[in-house]
Scaffold this active site. Structure first.
Site, PDB file in Angstrom:
ATOM      1  N   LYS A  71      50.560  45.908  46.877  1.00 53.43           N
ATOM      2  CA  LYS A  71      49.870  44.741  47.427  1.00 53.43           C
ATOM      3  C   LYS A  71      50.807  43.758  48.128  1.00 53.43           C
ATOM      4  O   LYS A  71      50.454  43.179  49.150  1.00 53.43           O
ATOM      5  CB  LYS A  71      49.078  44.031  46.326  1.00 53.43           C
ATOM      6  CG  LYS A  71      47.866  44.798  45.836  1.00 53.43           C
ATOM      7  CD  LYS A  71      47.061  43.976  44.858  1.00 53.43           C
ATOM      8  CE  LYS A  71      45.794  44.691  44.435  1.00 53.43           C
ATOM      9  NZ  LYS A  71      44.931  43.857  43.585  1.00 53.43           N
ATOM     10  N   ASN A  92      44.972  43.130  49.459  1.00 60.47           N
ATOM     11  CA  ASN A  92      44.286  44.294  48.892  1.00 60.47           C
ATOM     12  C   ASN A  92      43.341  44.951  49.885  1.00 60.47           C
ATOM     13  O   ASN A  92      42.780  45.998  49.606  1.00 60.47           O
ATOM     14  CB  ASN A  92      43.517  43.902  47.623  1.00 60.47           C
ATOM     15  CG  ASN A  92      42.233  43.152  47.930  1.00 60.47           C
ATOM     16  OD1 ASN A  92      42.148  42.419  48.913  1.00 60.47           O
ATOM     17  ND2 ASN A  92      41.226  43.311  47.081  1.00 60.47           N
ATOM     18  N   ASP A 108      40.373  39.716  46.130  1.00 55.49           N
ATOM     19  CA  ASP A 108      40.311  39.714  44.664  1.00 55.49           C
ATOM     20  C   ASP A 108      39.662  38.433  44.132  1.00 55.49           C
ATOM     21  O   ASP A 108      38.836  38.480  43.217  1.00 55.49           O
ATOM     22  CB  ASP A 108      41.716  39.871  44.065  1.00 55.49           C
ATOM     23  CG  ASP A 108      42.204  41.305  44.107  1.00 55.49           C
ATOM     24  OD1 ASP A 108      41.370  42.228  44.157  1.00 55.49           O
ATOM     25  OD2 ASP A 108      43.437  41.516  44.085  1.00 55.49           O
ATOM     26  N   GLY A 134      48.313  35.566  31.767  1.00 51.78           N
ATOM     27  CA  GLY A 134      49.000  36.405  32.741  1.00 51.78           C
ATOM     28  C   GLY A 134      49.333  35.648  34.007  1.00 51.78           C
ATOM     29  O   GLY A 134      48.716  34.619  34.314  1.00 51.78           O
ATOM     30  N   GLY A 137      49.926  39.529  40.118  1.00 52.32           N
ATOM     31  CA  GLY A 137      49.206  39.422  41.383  1.00 52.32           C
ATOM     32  C   GLY A 137      47.749  39.057  41.218  1.00 52.32           C
ATOM     33  O   GLY A 137      47.212  38.232  41.964  1.00 52.32           O
ATOM     34  N   GLY A 246      35.239  43.335  33.562  1.00 52.61           N
ATOM     35  CA  GLY A 246      36.004  43.379  34.804  1.00 52.61           C
ATOM     36  C   GLY A 246      35.469  44.314  35.862  1.00 52.61           C
ATOM     37  O   GLY A 246      35.931  44.282  37.005  1.00 52.61           O
TER      38      GLY A 246
END
Length: 279
Positions: A71, A92, A108, A134, A137, A246
């Site tokens: 990416k 992406n 995203d 986290g 990316g 997700g």
């Protein structure tokens, strides 16, 4: 000689990429909308990425998705970059333009927000702080989209604190960094909680962040979708939280690319979701 039109091609580039569910998603949309097209998974090494991207348009490709680990490199190769991709620092979705230039975008964040809007319709990003686990990316895209959606504060924690600190430097004072050992504390009064790590994924380390501080009114989303209901989501659901898996983000992030490449804006429906799940 032939008068047959050239069939548009697209695909997903990664390494590894055989696990990707995107080809199944695109096949479902091709059938639903009667589109002659193909979407191909391509395992490409980093050193070959630019050569492949520059060659694909000559073979009839109109664009590609890009996934791990390409990416960031894809953004460096692109000739034209969207503001979203520049802000996130990764791409992406690539479009091969008629003038020969590669256009890079990042969908995203769009996919993340669209997934929440569809599966947690009462979610209000402005109702309280967001907590993000986290800082890779995916986290960058989530943080950017939450800021744009009006989250008043974003608390972020990463196993390597320096990466979380770097995000705060880039995105500003609305980000508050917590040490990883204190990650559970940042859930207190959080209206939105997002796991962007691989913790809890099949074959990865177990999700161990304590969820004692979660409030029942929180909306919790895990970017992991194997398993579909992770330990994080199961525990959050037991607390009374609204939980969103997700898979929806994967489906929604593909919508802008499909529209650009094939001229049809597809819908993410329960039928599409079931098809991708193999139901």
């Amino acid at each position: 000689m032939t008068d047959h039109p050239r069939i548009p091609l697209a695909g997903v580039i990664g390494s590894p990429v055989a696990h990707s569910r995107s080809p199944l998603l695109f096949r479902t949309w091709f059938a639903e909308y009667g589109i002659d097209g193909f979407y191909i998974p391509m395992d490409v090494a980093r050193d070959d990425l630019e050569t492949v991207l520059r060659t694909l348009p000559k073979a009839g490709f109109v664009g590609t998705n890009v996934t791990i680990p390409h990416k960031i490199r894809a953004l460096e190769i692109a000739d034209v970059i969207s503001d979203r991709a520049a802000l996130i620092g990764a791409a992406n979705t690539l479009v091969f333009r008629p003038d020969g230039k590669i256009y890079a975008d990042n969908t995203d964040g769009y996919g993340f927000i669209a997934n929440l809007r569809q599966n947690a319709p009462n979610w209000d990003p402005k109702s309280g702080p967001a907590a993000v686990l986290g800082s890779g990316g995916a986290a960058r895209a989530i943080v950017a989209s939450l800021l744009e959606s009006g989250a008043p504060e974003i608390r972020i924690s990463n196993r390597t604190r320096a990466r979380a600190d770097a995000l705060r430097q880039e995105f500003g004072a609305r980000l508050v960094v917590y040490d990883w050992v204190q990650a559970g504390n940042m859930l207190e009064d959080a209206a939105t909680v997002v796991n962007t790590t691989s913790l809890g994924m099949v074959g990865k380390s177990e999700f161990r962040v304590p969820l004692d501080a979660l409030r029942p009114s929180a909306t919790c989303c895990d970017l992991v979708y194997t398993p579909l209901k992770t330990k994080f989501l199961a525990e959050a659901e037991d607390v009374g939280c609204t939980v969103v898996d997700g898979l929806g983000m994967l489906l929604h992030q593909a919508v802008p690319g499909f529209e650009r490449w094939f001229g049809q804006r597809p819908e993410v429906t329960e039928t599409v979701r079931n098809a991708v799940l193999g139901a």
